[in-house]
Design a protein around this motif. Structure first.
Motif: not given
Length: 268
Positions: A140-166
Motif C-alpha cells: 500500500f505504500g507509494i514510492c517517492c521519486h526522491f527518497c525512494r521510500q515505500k511508506k504510508l503517509c502521516g496525513e490525517e485525512d488520507c483514506k488510502r494510508c489510514n483505511d487501506l482504501d486502494v
C-alpha cells in the motif's frame, strides 16, 4: 688501416676458445646432461578435449513449481509472466474492469488486494507527523521519486494510508498533472526540502507540474529534478544532504541552490 688485423686476431682467438670449451664439454659428457635436463623441464602440452554435444531433447526441462500445478490442457496454461501487484488484473474484487478505465494517477496506483496480505496498521505503529511517515509497506505504500521510500503517509485525512482504501489517492504524495508518472510522485518532506513547495499548495493547484515536465517545457530555466537518479543521468554528482548549506546561504530549497549554481557556471 692498422686496426683490421687486430680485430681479425681477436676473432680467431675467440673462435679457438669456443671450440676448446665445446671439446671439453663433450669429453665430460655435459652436452648430453644438458639436453636431458631441457627435456625434463619442458612442459608437456596436454591434448585438447573434444567437445561432446549433449542432446538436450532427452533432458527434462526445469519448470517452476507454480507452472507444475497448471494443467496444460486447461485455459490456465496460458499464464503470462510474473506481474507486479500494482498492475491491474482482469477484474477488481468489486468486479470493476480497471483496464477499461482511464489512466490512474501516480499517487493512486492500483493494488490487487486478492494477491497481497498487508499487516494491519495500528495507530500505535503509525507516525502521525506530516513527514514521510514511519511504516514501510511494500503493497500500500507509494514510492517517492526522491527518497525512494515505500511508506504510508502521516496525513490525517488520507483514506488510502489510514483505511487501506486502494481506490483513493494518497494525500501525502504528489501527482503531476501532465505526465502522471512516478517522476512526479514526491512525499511532503522531499517536496519541501528539495523543491521548496508545500503539500497544501500542490493539492489546491490542479495544474501542478513536476520538475521534469517544467524542464521539458522550458518555462523555468535551470529548474530540474535533483534526485540522485536524475543527476547521475546528467553525469552530475548527487547533492547529498545539501539542505543545510542551502538554508545557510538563504535559499528556499536545494533546487534553488542548484539553479543558482548552474547560472553562475554558465556565465563563467
Amino acid at each position: 688501416m692498422g686496426r683490421f688485423p687486430a680485430k681479425i686476431d681477436y676473432e680467431n682467438i675467440r673462435n679457438a676458445r669456443i671450440s676448446e670449451n665445446q671439446a671439453r664439454l663433450a669429453s665430460l659428457g655435459l652436452q648430453k646432461t644438458i639436453s636431458e635436463l631441457r627435456s625434463i623441464t619442458t612442459p608437456v602440452k596436454s591434448p585438447k578435449r573434444k567437445h561432446v554435444k549433449v542432446n538436450c531433447s532427452s533432458v527434462p526441462l526445469r519448470r517452476s513449481n507454480r507452472l507444475k500445478q497448471v494443467n496444460p490442457s486447461s485455459s490456465d496454461a496460458l499464464i503470462s509472466a510474473r506481474r507486479s501487484l500494482r498492475l491491474p488484473s482482469d477484474l477488481s474484487p468489486n468486479g470493476i474492469d480497471y483496464e477499461a478505465e482511464d489512466k490512474r494517477p501516480a499517487n493512486a496506483p492500483f493494488v490487487d488486494v486478492r494477491l497481497c496480505h498487508s499487516p494491519e496498521v495500528s495507530s500505535e505503529r503509525r507516525c502521525m507527523s506530516k513527514g514521510r511517515g514511519s511504516v514501510y509497506d511494500p503493497v500500500f505504500g507509494i514510492c517517492c521519486h526522491f527518497c525512494r521510500q515505500k511508506k504510508l503517509c502521516g496525513e490525517e485525512d488520507c483514506k488510502r494510508c489510514n483505511d487501506l482504501d486502494v481506490k483513493q489517492p494518497c494525500l501525502g504524495k504528489t501527482d503531476c498533472s501532465v505526465c502522471h508518472s512516478s517522476y512526479g510522485v514526491l512525499c511532503r518532506a522531499c517536496l519541501k526540502i528539495r523543491y521548496g513547495e508545500e503539500m497544501e499548495e500542490v493539492r489546491i493547484n490542479k495544474e501542478w507540474k513536476c520538475p521534469h515536465c517544467i524542464e521539458k517545457e522550458g518555462t523555468r530555466p535551470y529548474w530540474m529534478c535533483n534526485s540522485s537518479i536524475c543527476l547521475k543521468k546528467r553525469k552530475m554528482m548527487p547533492t547529498g544532504i545539501a539542505i543545510y548549506r542551502a538554508r545557510e546561504m538563504g535559499y528556499d530549497s536545494v533546487a534553488h541552490l542548484l539553479m543558482d549554481e548552474l547560472q553562475r557556471r554558465e556565465k563563467i
